[in-house]
Design a protein around this motif. Sequence first.
Motif, PDB file in Angstrom:
ATOM      1  N   GLY A 255      -8.795 -15.824  -6.772  1.00  0.00           N
ATOM      2  CA  GLY A 255     -10.079 -15.999  -6.117  1.00  0.00           C
ATOM      3  C   GLY A 255     -10.344 -14.946  -5.051  1.00  0.00           C
ATOM      4  O   GLY A 255     -11.311 -15.028  -4.309  1.00  0.00           O
ATOM      5  N   GLY A 256      -9.473 -13.944  -4.928  1.00  0.00           N
ATOM      6  CA  GLY A 256      -9.677 -12.868  -3.976  1.00  0.00           C
ATOM      7  C   GLY A 256      -9.249 -13.163  -2.545  1.00  0.00           C
ATOM      8  O   GLY A 256      -9.496 -12.370  -1.648  1.00  0.00           O
TER       9      GLY A 256
ATOM     10  N   PRO B 260      -2.823  -6.562   2.623  1.00  0.00           N
ATOM     11  CA  PRO B 260      -2.471  -7.958   2.342  1.00  0.00           C
ATOM     12  C   PRO B 260      -2.400  -8.201   0.837  1.00  0.00           C
ATOM     13  O   PRO B 260      -3.031  -7.505   0.049  1.00  0.00           O
ATOM     14  CB  PRO B 260      -3.622  -8.741   2.968  1.00  0.00           C
ATOM     15  CG  PRO B 260      -4.762  -7.790   2.950  1.00  0.00           C
ATOM     16  CD  PRO B 260      -4.175  -6.425   3.138  1.00  0.00           C
ATOM     17  N   MET B 261      -1.615  -9.203   0.463  1.00  0.00           N
ATOM     18  CA  MET B 261      -1.575  -9.623  -0.935  1.00  0.00           C
ATOM     19  C   MET B 261      -2.883 -10.342  -1.230  1.00  0.00           C
ATOM     20  O   MET B 261      -3.452 -10.995  -0.360  1.00  0.00           O
ATOM     21  CB  MET B 261      -0.419 -10.596  -1.164  1.00  0.00           C
ATOM     22  CG  MET B 261       0.931  -9.957  -1.089  1.00  0.00           C
ATOM     23  SD  MET B 261       2.291 -11.145  -1.265  1.00  0.00           S
ATOM     24  CE  MET B 261       1.731 -12.264  -2.517  1.00  0.00           C
ATOM     25  N   LYS B 262      -3.355 -10.214  -2.441  1.00  0.00           N
ATOM     26  CA  LYS B 262      -4.572 -10.923  -2.823  1.00  0.00           C
ATOM     27  C   LYS B 262      -4.199 -12.020  -3.797  1.00  0.00           C
ATOM     28  O   LYS B 262      -3.558 -11.790  -4.813  1.00  0.00           O
ATOM     29  CB  LYS B 262      -5.594  -9.965  -3.407  1.00  0.00           C
ATOM     30  CG  LYS B 262      -6.120  -9.021  -2.348  1.00  0.00           C
ATOM     31  CD  LYS B 262      -7.314  -8.259  -2.804  1.00  0.00           C
ATOM     32  CE  LYS B 262      -7.767  -7.344  -1.685  1.00  0.00           C
ATOM     33  NZ  LYS B 262      -8.781  -6.439  -2.116  1.00  0.00           N
TER      34      LYS B 262
END
Length: 142
Positions: free
Chosen positions: A19-20, A14-16
């Motif tokens: 803030g994560g 997944p893309m981050k």
Amino acid sequence: MLRFWETRFSQIKPMKRAGGRRYYRPDDVDLLRGIHHLLYGEGYTIRGVQRILRDQGPKFVQSVWQPGAEQPMHGPVEDDADHPEEMVVDDLAAEASPRPQATPAAIRAQISREDLRRLQATLFELSECRRLLDSALQKADE
């Protein structure tokens, strides 16, 4: 729960965001649906799904869950024949319990496919609970 599957399947990326936070794109969701279908619907082991991803690619797994989609070249029984010492549920329970005394092949012969699916789902939930508890205990110790 999704972070667990990210550790087992390197294709889930997944893309981050700031803030994560993880952002799952439609292709990521389809891949997760395909993995879920093969594990819980078809009875593959985690290693079996990893082999399918390697041999047939992520695009194949992204579509395998859809009605009428092409299915894997070999079934879960053939998958398990390559590793007779493993049960379908071993991948999820390996850290949680010792191996049973009876041979996995003998145990598998006595358990229906639906019961194996239920056991696999239950063990997954238990391993996720254990992970959450370990995380909470680690934070409490800090």
